[in-house]
Motif scaffolding. Sequence first.
Motif, mmCIF file in Angstrom:
data_model
loop_
_atom_site.group_PDB
_atom_site.id
_atom_site.type_symbol
_atom_site.label_atom_id
_atom_site.label_comp_id
_atom_site.label_asym_id
_atom_site.label_seq_id
_atom_site.Cartn_x
_atom_site.Cartn_y
_atom_site.Cartn_z
ATOM 1 N N UNK A 14 -33.853 5.517 131.398
ATOM 2 C CA UNK A 14 -33.936 6.971 131.506
ATOM 3 C C UNK A 14 -35.050 7.428 132.429
ATOM 4 N N UNK A 15 -36.082 6.590 132.603
ATOM 5 C CA UNK A 15 -37.195 7.029 133.447
ATOM 6 C C UNK A 15 -36.735 7.219 134.891
ATOM 7 N N UNK A 58 -38.234 12.358 143.310
ATOM 8 C CA UNK A 58 -37.921 11.298 142.362
ATOM 9 C C UNK A 58 -38.930 10.167 142.520
ATOM 10 N N UNK A 59 -40.163 10.414 142.073
ATOM 11 C CA UNK A 59 -41.220 9.423 142.216
ATOM 12 C C UNK A 59 -41.435 8.628 140.924
ATOM 13 N N UNK A 60 -40.353 8.296 140.249
ATOM 14 C CA UNK A 60 -40.481 7.511 139.017
ATOM 15 C C UNK A 60 -41.202 6.197 139.273
ATOM 16 N N UNK A 61 -40.991 5.626 140.459
ATOM 17 C CA UNK A 61 -41.576 4.310 140.769
ATOM 18 C C UNK A 61 -43.084 4.372 140.973
ATOM 19 N N UNK A 100 -44.105 0.716 135.372
ATOM 20 C CA UNK A 100 -43.966 -0.662 135.809
ATOM 21 C C UNK A 100 -42.485 -1.012 135.832
ATOM 22 N N UNK A 101 -42.148 -2.067 136.561
ATOM 23 C CA UNK A 101 -40.758 -2.468 136.629
ATOM 24 C C UNK A 101 -40.220 -2.918 135.269
ATOM 25 N N UNK A 161 -47.462 -0.337 138.855
ATOM 26 C CA UNK A 161 -46.269 0.495 138.983
ATOM 27 C C UNK A 161 -45.231 -0.219 139.844
ATOM 28 N N UNK A 162 -44.022 0.320 139.807
ATOM 29 C CA UNK A 162 -42.976 -0.215 140.672
ATOM 30 C C UNK A 162 -43.379 -0.052 142.136
#
Length: 774
Positions: A750-751, A734-737, A741-742, A401-402
């Motif tokens: 959009x993610x 906002x836990x998209x990261x 993955x980057x 993940x990011x």
Amino acid sequence: MLCSKMMTLACSTAAIAITCPASAQDAATPPTNATETSSASVGIEDIVVTAQRRSENLQDVPIAVTAFSADAISTARIQSFNDLATRIPGFSVNTFSQSRANPALRGGSTSLSAPGAEQAIGLFIDDVYFGGSGDFEIDLFDVERIEVLKGPQGTLFGRNTTGGLINVVTKTPTQELQAQGEVSMGNYDYFQVRGYLAGGLTDTLAGSIAFTSSDRDGTSFNSFTGNRVDTINRSSVRGKLAWAPSDSVNIVLGAGYSRVNETAPARDAIFTGVPIENQALLATGFVPDNDPRVVQMWTDGSYKSEQFTASLHVTKELGDANLLSITSYRNLRTQQSPISLAGVTTPVYDFGEPRELDAASQEFRYISDYSGPFNFVGGVFLYYANESRDLNGIAQWEENTVGGYFQSLTLCPLQNPDELVVSQACKDNYASLFEPSNFRVFQRTKTKSASAFLQGNYELTDSLKLTLGGRYTYDKKSATGFSSGDLEFFWHPADILVDDSESWGQFTYRAAVDWKVTDDILLYASRSTGFRSGAYELTQSDPALSAVPVGPEKVLSHEVGFKSRLFNDMIQFNVAVFHAKYTDLQFFVNTGDASVTTNAGQATVKGIEIDAVVAPVRGVTLSAAYSYQKGSSKGIPVQAEIADGTPPAGTIPHTIVLGADFEHEFANGSAVFLHGDFTHKSRYGLEFNDTPQFRSGVKSMINGSIGYRFANKMELRIWGKNLTNENVVTYGQNFWFAFYSLPTALANPDVITKTAQPRYADPRTFGATLSFKF
């Protein structure tokens, strides 16, 4: 069957309310600046407030104030600050959890939650100061009056505020016997009981006791644990003794206790932008759904608190003045387990923040009542607080993940910064960086404050008055703390140890002129300043910044207003125009890959507030209120990622509140009554950023009630809140990261803007209340 019938009655109430556009302020909810009506008389009755630390007719006070009487509070079922926020144009409260609520008004807001950090909106309950982010999760009961003062309050109240102030006055017993009680039942197995008893104990001593207890199942279902969350389980009791040992001395001793035992708030995980199969393995087991009231959190969480307050008011009448001594003490203890912030079936980044507070204050106030043109209020205010927060966190940043990538960049010396994924060397040699971790951040802040204040007014003519006031405040804050545990990039990149102190001194003032054009029309203009004291925030990504305090935030505000009563008190029309400029802004910023507390830049918020009340015939009151706010900022540090022009948190462009009340009294003394109110708030930011996940608004929220009062003073009321069943966001995440993955995020932008974990206000609730009063 019972719930079905109650639902039908509640919806019928809403339909009836809509047919009566507008509202009575006393009989209910909407914010209008003076509002008490009675079915026995035609016209709007006066409300007496203490916004200038002396009893005055609200329409004669040269300050924008929204006031709610005891009847208005009861009719509208204002029992929390979230209830209050929906009824005051331009006012909002974002609630991260029970331990962190941040109100905002006229651009004054805060995102700081550390011990010792103070809110932009101050709260006083019977002159006891509540000023931290964990202080707004309390019940409003046994209330005689709520006053919301708008704009900076830098002279007469004990702690300075930049955006406004909420002054709650509870009932004081007299020799008259008073008793009231109520029982409420509603959906989600809601059950509440409240009571109040007061009267004379001896010829010179009166006493009162008030209590409230509320219990409700959660409004959301956690399908992972099989339990309901966002529950209510709380109770409070308050007692007062009022003693008059002589004709010139009055002593009031008050004490209160409250307890809470509830689950964590629900957070609904929303994933959009790419198919579920392309998300990180951390979300395995998550099943997308479209129901915001069904969540999939790995834990239900828990929040418990106990609070004790005590105050002693001693008033000595001096003939042409009153000398007042106010002593207060408050003790708060909370427990909070790590709460799910990402709303998925495994921990991602979760924490609880138990708090402890011991606070005491002493104020001496002199209030003149001279027969001449000059009068004043002056005194000193002393305050001490010892507050701690023991934040305990759980984090897991999967290597694909990011978040895992930032974890590697921060803590793995083998990571190649040119690579967009975690290097194999980091995976092999620093595997623990991507395993579940636990960390702790402890902070204690001691606050010592002393201030002296004086505000006087001089009647230049019979109709023209000048007001000048000032306060000098000296604050000293000492912070000690540390962080320990497993390292992670977001809040604990390194162990820290802090032992530091700082002091600040600030002079604030108010200058105003008001002109009583006629007995029913007031014009006024004012210039006022305020500030929020500095603070320490240990939870920052850069450990070096944790020992550096954030300095005071300052505001300069101008206001021009018009207040009127027309046509024999049948119409009230008030307008306030304001311009507030904030400098040295205090704010906490979550940039997605870092957390930073800073103190820089400036913001400007300007706007207009209009409210009107019409009481055309006996038993009918209509009200309407509107607020327009426009905010902008500049000079924010680049690392905060806040573009010039971004409005401060809680700056609501447009708010509309409408209300209507009807009451008809029959010959036998019984009565029927209806109430309805409507709220609209345009989209605004819950935090000081442009992140879509932190946007909120209210499209069209309707509350309503219908009731019957028997001749024996028993009353039955059917009520409903949020009858339109809006999903109003009270906080965003906002836990998209933590889920992508980057490379995936770069290929699917959009993610970043659409992945969210919001917390919502209550859905549609309805019920019935049976009460008595004599």
